[in-house]
Design a protein around this motif. Structure first.
Motif, PDB file in Angstrom:
ATOM      1  N   THR A 279      25.835  48.971  25.453  1.00  0.00           N
ATOM      2  CA  THR A 279      25.951  48.463  26.727  1.00  0.00           C
ATOM      3  C   THR A 279      27.477  48.494  26.907  1.00  0.00           C
ATOM      4  N   GLY A 280      27.938  48.472  28.102  1.00  0.00           N
ATOM      5  CA  GLY A 280      29.396  48.693  28.432  1.00  0.00           C
ATOM      6  C   GLY A 280      29.597  47.116  29.473  1.00  0.00           C
ATOM      7  N   PHE A 281      30.757  47.346  29.987  1.00  0.00           N
ATOM      8  CA  PHE A 281      31.268  46.264  30.876  1.00  0.00           C
ATOM      9  C   PHE A 281      32.126  46.797  32.251  1.00  0.00           C
ATOM     10  N   ASP A 282      32.067  46.503  33.354  1.00  0.00           N
ATOM     11  CA  ASP A 282      32.640  46.912  34.684  1.00  0.00           C
ATOM     12  C   ASP A 282      31.893  47.477  35.410  1.00  0.00           C
ATOM     13  N   ASP A 283      30.990  48.423  35.159  1.00  0.00           N
ATOM     14  CA  ASP A 283      30.231  49.311  35.901  1.00  0.00           C
ATOM     15  C   ASP A 283      31.355  50.140  36.732  1.00  0.00           C
ATOM     16  N   SER A 284      31.702  50.952  35.902  1.00  0.00           N
ATOM     17  CA  SER A 284      32.850  51.897  36.696  1.00  0.00           C
ATOM     18  C   SER A 284      32.189  53.001  37.028  1.00  0.00           C
ATOM     19  N   PRO A 285      32.954  54.057  37.639  1.00  0.00           N
ATOM     20  CA  PRO A 285      32.131  55.340  37.983  1.00  0.00           C
ATOM     21  C   PRO A 285      31.479  56.109  36.568  1.00  0.00           C
ATOM     22  N   LEU A 286      32.349  55.738  35.766  1.00  0.00           N
ATOM     23  CA  LEU A 286      32.042  56.571  34.383  1.00  0.00           C
ATOM     24  C   LEU A 286      30.643  56.238  33.655  1.00  0.00           C
ATOM     25  N   ALA A 287      30.253  54.996  34.239  1.00  0.00           N
ATOM     26  CA  ALA A 287      28.755  54.393  33.885  1.00  0.00           C
ATOM     27  C   ALA A 287      27.660  55.182  34.087  1.00  0.00           C
ATOM     28  N   GLN A 288      27.832  55.754  35.490  1.00  0.00           N
ATOM     29  CA  GLN A 288      26.680  56.679  35.856  1.00  0.00           C
ATOM     30  C   GLN A 288      27.037  58.049  35.545  1.00  0.00           C
ATOM     31  N   MET A 289      28.055  58.431  35.087  1.00  0.00           N
ATOM     32  CA  MET A 289      28.221  59.639  34.623  1.00  0.00           C
ATOM     33  C   MET A 289      27.961  59.926  32.844  1.00  0.00           C
ATOM     34  N   ALA A 290      27.677  58.683  32.353  1.00  0.00           N
ATOM     35  CA  ALA A 290      27.563  58.902  31.088  1.00  0.00           C
ATOM     36  C   ALA A 290      26.022  59.502  30.753  1.00  0.00           C
ATOM     37  N   ASN A 291      25.831  59.966  29.436  1.00  0.00           N
ATOM     38  CA  ASN A 291      24.681  60.515  29.241  1.00  0.00           C
ATOM     39  C   ASN A 291      24.061  59.994  27.809  1.00  0.00           C
ATOM     40  N   PRO A 292      23.068  58.966  27.931  1.00  0.00           N
ATOM     41  CA  PRO A 292      22.585  58.420  29.036  1.00  0.00           C
ATOM     42  C   PRO A 292      23.307  57.733  29.789  1.00  0.00           C
ATOM     43  N   LYS A 293      22.849  57.401  31.314  1.00  0.00           N
ATOM     44  CA  LYS A 293      23.727  56.513  31.815  1.00  0.00           C
ATOM     45  C   LYS A 293      23.728  55.119  31.417  1.00  0.00           C
ATOM     46  N   LEU A 294      24.600  54.335  31.611  1.00  0.00           N
ATOM     47  CA  LEU A 294      25.026  53.310  31.010  1.00  0.00           C
ATOM     48  C   LEU A 294      24.590  52.024  31.633  1.00  0.00           C
ATOM     49  N   THR A 295      23.977  51.277  30.789  1.00  0.00           N
ATOM     50  CA  THR A 295      23.498  49.859  30.901  1.00  0.00           C
ATOM     51  C   THR A 295      24.825  48.882  30.767  1.00  0.00           C
ATOM     52  N   THR A 296      25.288  48.319  31.914  1.00  0.00           N
ATOM     53  CA  THR A 296      26.473  47.350  31.985  1.00  0.00           C
ATOM     54  C   THR A 296      26.619  46.212  32.611  1.00  0.00           C
ATOM     55  N   VAL A 297      27.742  45.435  32.426  1.00  0.00           N
ATOM     56  CA  VAL A 297      27.829  44.360  33.251  1.00  0.00           C
ATOM     57  C   VAL A 297      28.795  44.776  34.567  1.00  0.00           C
ATOM     58  N   ARG A 298      28.209  44.437  35.690  1.00  0.00           N
ATOM     59  CA  ARG A 298      29.236  44.888  37.085  1.00  0.00           C
ATOM     60  C   ARG A 298      29.929  43.634  37.435  1.00  0.00           C
ATOM     61  N   GLN A 299      31.115  44.131  37.464  1.00  0.00           N
ATOM     62  CA  GLN A 299      32.082  43.286  38.383  1.00  0.00           C
ATOM     63  C   GLN A 299      32.714  44.006  39.512  1.00  0.00           C
ATOM     64  N   ASP A 300      32.829  43.250  40.440  1.00  0.00           N
ATOM     65  CA  ASP A 300      33.341  43.678  41.884  1.00  0.00           C
ATOM     66  C   ASP A 300      34.925  43.711  41.729  1.00  0.00           C
ATOM     67  N   SER A 301      35.518  44.814  41.429  1.00  0.00           N
ATOM     68  CA  SER A 301      36.983  44.818  41.268  1.00  0.00           C
ATOM     69  C   SER A 301      37.581  44.778  42.669  1.00  0.00           C
ATOM     70  N   TYR A 302      37.103  45.329  43.558  1.00  0.00           N
ATOM     71  CA  TYR A 302      37.696  45.176  45.048  1.00  0.00           C
ATOM     72  C   TYR A 302      37.655  43.707  45.341  1.00  0.00           C
ATOM     73  N   LEU A 303      36.656  42.879  45.288  1.00  0.00           N
ATOM     74  CA  LEU A 303      36.618  41.735  45.434  1.00  0.00           C
ATOM     75  C   LEU A 303      37.570  40.854  44.696  1.00  0.00           C
ATOM     76  N   HIS A 304      37.828  41.195  43.475  1.00  0.00           N
ATOM     77  CA  HIS A 304      38.925  40.697  42.388  1.00  0.00           C
ATOM     78  C   HIS A 304      40.086  40.720  43.165  1.00  0.00           C
ATOM     79  N   GLY A 305      40.630  41.852  43.495  1.00  0.00           N
ATOM     80  CA  GLY A 305      41.928  42.126  44.050  1.00  0.00           C
ATOM     81  C   GLY A 305      42.134  41.534  45.357  1.00  0.00           C
ATOM     82  N   GLU A 306      41.156  41.491  46.326  1.00  0.00           N
ATOM     83  CA  GLU A 306      41.039  40.736  47.653  1.00  0.00           C
ATOM     84  C   GLU A 306      41.214  39.253  47.435  1.00  0.00           C
TER      85      GLU A 306
END
Length: 339
Positions: A279-306
């Motif tokens: 498992t990962g953490f961030d749900d970055s674009p890389l998560a869906q490009m991984a093989n296999p696709k990555l189960t991860t923790v999603r954080q809304d980075s845009y909301l964070h900066g805002e």
């Protein structure tokens, strides 16, 4: 009457409008104590004389620069390219721009840069400061204690002597939840790859893993990475190689590290998730490009900066905020194929 060789001044405007210098100054600064009639004459004078306000002088008089400095500490250039960092910076810049401020980004990537930036901070060159990814013991974080401008951190600090409000994700909760997600799937023999020790987020995520594991937590199955990059995940898997047959899951501090782990496990002949879940953490674009696709923790980075930028704007506009105030943003689990 003016010529092309003489710059129109505020005194020229005052004489043309037949008002005092102070009245023009109040008009330019948006002060309400200017009569409608005087305001009309001043506006007409400015248009006729083509007067351009001296913004530098106004900023000096008002002790404002209309700029906000974002301080970013990076261990490598790759940090700036991480989606979570880039999205948060873009959101902060947009939010500050909408609020009438220009964001200046200053990058601390060496001891020499830190010395130069420290001098800048002490020169009071910005109206407020956003501290991104500063280490807990960094001299920049300490230098900001000596300035009178508002400061907001993008990570909650575990230190009591850094009195800055902060906006952060609930990192401990997110890592705890995804660890329990694996435990509930019957993956009980877990290892962990921790982010760099200078990062508060890395420590909080490790604490979340430790909480979920409870009495089964084993520090010998924790790898402490030097950075957040794919290479650190590969090194972690190499370090775990002697015990990989005893492990059925590896929880990672971010997506890049998780992808490094997956890559190295594949080289060793282990199947993900059949042999070992990751498992990962961030749900970055890389998560869906991984093989296999990555189960991860999603954080809304845009909301964070805002949210970080909005908090700073509120403080600059006079809102009272507790010195150690922390706003925690939620995280969610994104289930894919790696676990």
């Amino acid at each position: 009457m003016t010529t092309a060789h003489k710059k129109v001044t505020i005194r020229d405007v005052a004489r043309y409008a037949e008002v005092s210098y102070g009245t023009v100054s109040r008009y330019l600064n948006g002060n309400d104590h200017v009569s409608k009639e005087a305001a009309e004459r001043i506006g007409n004078a400015i248009e006729t004389l083509q007067y351009v306000p001296n913004n530098a002088a106004r900023s000096l008089a008002q002790q404002r620069t209309q700029t906000v400095c974002l301080l970013l500490q990076v261990e490598s250039a790759a940090t700036i390219m991480q989606a979570s960092v880039a999205e948060a910076m873009a959101a902060a810049n947009q939010t500050l721009g909408d609020g009438g401020y220009q964001m200046l980004t200053v990058i601390a990537n060496s001891d020499e840069a830190i010395q130069r930036i420290t001098k800048l901070i002490k020169s009071d060159f910005a109206d407020g400061y956003l501290l991104f990814s500063l280490s807990e013991d960094d001299s920049l974080a300490l230098a900001c204690r000596d300035i009178k401008r508002p400061v907001v951190r993008s990570e909650a600090s575990n230190r009591g002597d850094l009195p800055y409000p902060a906006v952060d994700f609930n990192n401990a909760e997110g890592q705890r939840d995804i660890t329990r997600f694996l435990l509930n799937k019957g993956r009980s023999r877990l290892a962990y790859v921790c982010g760099p020790g200078f990062s508060t987020s890395a420590i909080n995520r490790l604490n979340g893993f430790r909480e979920a594991m409870g009495k089964f937590y084993d520090d010998s199955r924790v790898y402490y990475a030097d950075d957040w990059e794919i290479g650190s995940g590969e090194m972690a898997a190499v370090t775990f190689q002697p015990i990989l047959d005893q492990i059925d899951g590896i929880v990672c501090a971010n997506d890049s590290i998780a992808i490094g782990v997956i890559n190295q496990l594949d080289r060793f002949g282990y199947r993900v998730p059949d042999d070992i879940a990751v498992t990962g953490f961030d749900d970055s674009p890389l998560a869906q490009m991984a093989n296999p696709k990555l189960t991860t923790v999603r954080q809304d980075s845009y909301l964070h900066g805002e949210t970080v930028a909005k908090l700073l704007l509120n403080i600059m506009h006079g809102e009272a905020v507790e010195r150690h105030y922390v706003q925690l943003l939620p995280t969610t689990i994104v289930e894919r194929q790696s676990a």
